[in-house]
Enzyme design. Structure first.
Site, PDB file in Angstrom:
ATOM      1  N   HIS A 120      10.043   3.243 -38.532  1.00 16.73           N
ATOM      2  CA  HIS A 120      11.243   2.467 -38.159  1.00 16.73           C
ATOM      3  C   HIS A 120      11.644   2.722 -36.698  1.00 16.73           C
ATOM      4  O   HIS A 120      12.682   3.340 -36.434  1.00 16.73           O
ATOM      5  CB  HIS A 120      12.413   2.794 -39.108  1.00 16.73           C
ATOM      6  N   ARG A 135      13.646  -5.343 -42.403  1.00 13.46           N
ATOM      7  CA  ARG A 135      14.178  -4.363 -43.345  1.00 13.46           C
ATOM      8  C   ARG A 135      13.277  -4.332 -44.582  1.00 13.46           C
ATOM      9  O   ARG A 135      12.819  -5.386 -45.056  1.00 13.46           O
ATOM     10  CB  ARG A 135      15.606  -4.743 -43.789  1.00 13.46           C
TER      11      ARG A 135
HETATM   12  P1  NDP Z   1      19.909 -12.257 -35.480  1.00 13.91           P
HETATM   13  O1  NDP Z   1      21.111 -12.074 -36.325  1.00 13.91           O
HETATM   14  O2  NDP Z   1      20.075 -12.537 -34.034  1.00 13.91           O
HETATM   15  O3  NDP Z   1      18.995 -13.439 -36.077  1.00 13.91           O
HETATM   16  C1  NDP Z   1      18.698 -13.548 -37.418  1.00 13.91           C
HETATM   17  C2  NDP Z   1      17.767 -14.725 -37.639  1.00 13.91           C
HETATM   18  O4  NDP Z   1      17.442 -14.787 -39.037  1.00 13.91           O
HETATM   19  C3  NDP Z   1      18.385 -16.057 -37.253  1.00 13.91           C
HETATM   20  O5  NDP Z   1      17.423 -16.939 -36.736  1.00 13.91           O
HETATM   21  C4  NDP Z   1      18.903 -16.561 -38.603  1.00 13.91           C
HETATM   22  O6  NDP Z   1      19.004 -17.955 -38.715  1.00 13.91           O
HETATM   23  C5  NDP Z   1      17.800 -16.085 -39.525  1.00 13.91           C
HETATM   24  N1  NDP Z   1      18.299 -16.001 -40.907  1.00 13.91           N
HETATM   25  C6  NDP Z   1      19.302 -15.258 -41.390  1.00 13.91           C
HETATM   26  N2  NDP Z   1      19.484 -15.492 -42.702  1.00 13.91           N
HETATM   27  C7  NDP Z   1      18.557 -16.428 -43.047  1.00 13.91           C
HETATM   28  C8  NDP Z   1      18.242 -17.099 -44.248  1.00 13.91           C
HETATM   29  N3  NDP Z   1      18.919 -16.851 -45.378  1.00 13.91           N
HETATM   30  N4  NDP Z   1      17.239 -17.995 -44.244  1.00 13.91           N
HETATM   31  C9  NDP Z   1      16.562 -18.268 -43.089  1.00 13.91           C
HETATM   32  N5  NDP Z   1      16.808 -17.659 -41.909  1.00 13.91           N
HETATM   33  C10 NDP Z   1      17.793 -16.757 -41.901  1.00 13.91           C
HETATM   34  O7  NDP Z   1      18.997 -10.950 -35.702  1.00 13.91           O
HETATM   35  P2  NDP Z   1      18.037 -10.208 -34.662  1.00 13.91           P
HETATM   36  O8  NDP Z   1      16.964 -11.142 -34.231  1.00 13.91           O
HETATM   37  O9  NDP Z   1      18.849  -9.549 -33.613  1.00 13.91           O
HETATM   38  O10 NDP Z   1      17.446  -9.041 -35.600  1.00 13.91           O
HETATM   39  C11 NDP Z   1      16.753  -9.324 -36.791  1.00 13.91           C
HETATM   40  C12 NDP Z   1      16.659  -8.071 -37.631  1.00 13.91           C
HETATM   41  O11 NDP Z   1      15.735  -7.140 -37.070  1.00 13.91           O
HETATM   42  C13 NDP Z   1      17.949  -7.238 -37.721  1.00 13.91           C
HETATM   43  O12 NDP Z   1      18.856  -7.794 -38.643  1.00 13.91           O
HETATM   44  C14 NDP Z   1      17.437  -5.888 -38.158  1.00 13.91           C
HETATM   45  O13 NDP Z   1      17.434  -5.799 -39.566  1.00 13.91           O
HETATM   46  C15 NDP Z   1      15.999  -5.868 -37.651  1.00 13.91           C
HETATM   47  N6  NDP Z   1      15.793  -4.827 -36.637  1.00 13.91           N
HETATM   48  C16 NDP Z   1      14.776  -3.915 -36.805  1.00 13.91           C
HETATM   49  C17 NDP Z   1      14.535  -2.945 -35.867  1.00 13.91           C
HETATM   50  C18 NDP Z   1      13.397  -1.999 -36.018  1.00 13.91           C
HETATM   51  O14 NDP Z   1      13.270  -1.080 -35.219  1.00 13.91           O
HETATM   52  N7  NDP Z   1      12.519  -2.174 -36.991  1.00 13.91           N
HETATM   53  C19 NDP Z   1      15.362  -2.833 -34.654  1.00 13.91           C
HETATM   54  C20 NDP Z   1      16.375  -3.845 -34.557  1.00 13.91           C
HETATM   55  C21 NDP Z   1      16.584  -4.788 -35.523  1.00 13.91           C
HETATM   56  P3  NDP Z   1      19.996 -18.791 -37.754  1.00 13.91           P
HETATM   57  O15 NDP Z   1      19.253 -18.844 -36.429  1.00 13.91           O
HETATM   58  O16 NDP Z   1      20.095 -20.107 -38.380  1.00 13.91           O
HETATM   59  O17 NDP Z   1      21.280 -18.010 -37.691  1.00 13.91           O
END
Ligand code: NDP
Length: 314
Positions: free
Chosen positions: A277, A229
């Protein structure tokens, strides 16, 4: 004849209603699927599948049992004031979507690793600008965020032979990936990477996490890839650091404002690749299976899978 499962309302300005309706009804013929524009009795809706619906959308639906976010990122949904209390929210976490994202990440990583931006610029000048290739093992790639999408991408990156680092909130284990967790390790990870890939959700904790000071901790000349994002990053600072060369090049799929305004400096920068995007999208034919399984669970009084935690923000 099987009993009706009730009504699902669909809302998205980006996705085709007809395709989704067909995909969902192929899984659940006994589900009525209605476009939000054609819904006559919102008070009878049981399931909502939506991407950025208008304010107040959910408030008209007192019988709602499940909200399906039509995508992986839930940041636009969790802060809304019209979410009914206690109703489970799920998101799409389809393996095909992860594969599509991993493909984009791999493309971006290889592009930077093979110095393609350098050759693209040289070609425009008509120059044979030899630069000796580095082997993947000499290049460190940090994948920040190891969730459904990030873990698949990190796995693919390490399969190419790159030294791969991963970073998440809680400790993770991915074969071949040096995994770190917690804020206290972020700068160490950043300082070791030649290519940084952002795959974190947008939450109160991650908003503007990549401010000027943090971006400056990247290795001089390192590449930056953002497929998560735009609001994770101070875009003005990123632009300045790309102009100064401290950040060597960037592949950006997401921005602070989308569409990226026509007069934004990033458009004209030779070391920046912009895509609008689309690194990954929800794929109806494969995602419908996961959504259908959740609808059946909720209809049977069971909790759905892939539930998000609105308080945590993802
Ligand atoms: P998930 O919710 O499955 O995973 C999020 C990851 O980020 C986890 O490993 C989590 O840690 C980590 N995380 C969250 N908060 C923190 C923090 N404060 N500090 C450190 N690590 C953190 O998300 P996805 O992998 O499914 O997707 C990631 C993002 O990709 C989505 O939220 C979306 O914004 C973006 N996206 C973009 C697209 C595009 O076309 N550009 C399409 C789809 C998604 P933990 O493992 O410990 O929970």
């Amino acid at each position: 004849m099987a009993a009706s499962l009730g009504t699902l309302v669909f809302y998205s300005a980006f996705d085709d209603f007809g395709t989704w309706k067909q995909a969902l009804q192929a899984q659940l013929p006994q589900l009525q699927v209605v476009d939000a524009g054609a819904i006559e009795r919102p008070e009878d809706v049981h399931y909502a599948m939506a991407w950025k619906p208008p304010a107040g959308f959910f408030r008209q639906m007192p019988k709602l049992r499940l909200i399906v976010n039509l995508g992986a990122g839930v940041d636009a949904l969790v802060g809304r004031s019209d979410l009914p209390a206690g109703i489970p929210i799920t998101r799409i976490t389809d393996p095909q979507m992860s594969r599509m994202m991993a493909g984009y990440v791999l493309f971006a990583v290889l592009r930077h690793a093979r110095d393609i931006p350098h050759f693209e610029q040289a070609q425009r000048r008509g120059e044979w600008a030899y630069r000796h290739p580095r082997s993947p093992g000499e290049i460190s790639v940090a994948v920040l965020g190891l969730g459904q999408l990030g873990a698949t991408a990190a796995h693919e990156v390490q399969r190419q032979g790159f030294r791969t680092l991963g970073w998440s909130r809680s400790p993770r284990q991915i074969e071949g990936v040096a995994c770190f967790s917690g804020m206290e390790t972020l700068d160490t990870v950043l300082g070791q990477a030649d290519i940084v890939v952002l795959m974190l959700p947008l939450t109160p904790q991650t908003q503007n996490l990549f401010d000027r000071a943090r971006l400056q901790r990247m290795r001089p000349g390192a590449a930056f890839v953002n497929v998560a994002r735009g609001a994770l990053v101070d875009q003005a600072a990123l632009t300045a650091l790309l102009q100064s060369g401290h950040i060597g090049s960037a592949t950006l799929d997401v921005f602070a404002r989308e569409p990226l305004p026509a007069d934004d400096a990033l458009w004209g920068m030779p070391n920046v690749l912009i895509t609008p995007h689309l690194a990954s999208v929800a794929i109806p034919s494969s995602s419908a299976r996961q959504i259908a399984a959740n609808i059946l669970r909720v209809a049977a009084g069971e909790p759905p899978d892939h539930r998000i935690d609105p308080a945590r923000g993802y």
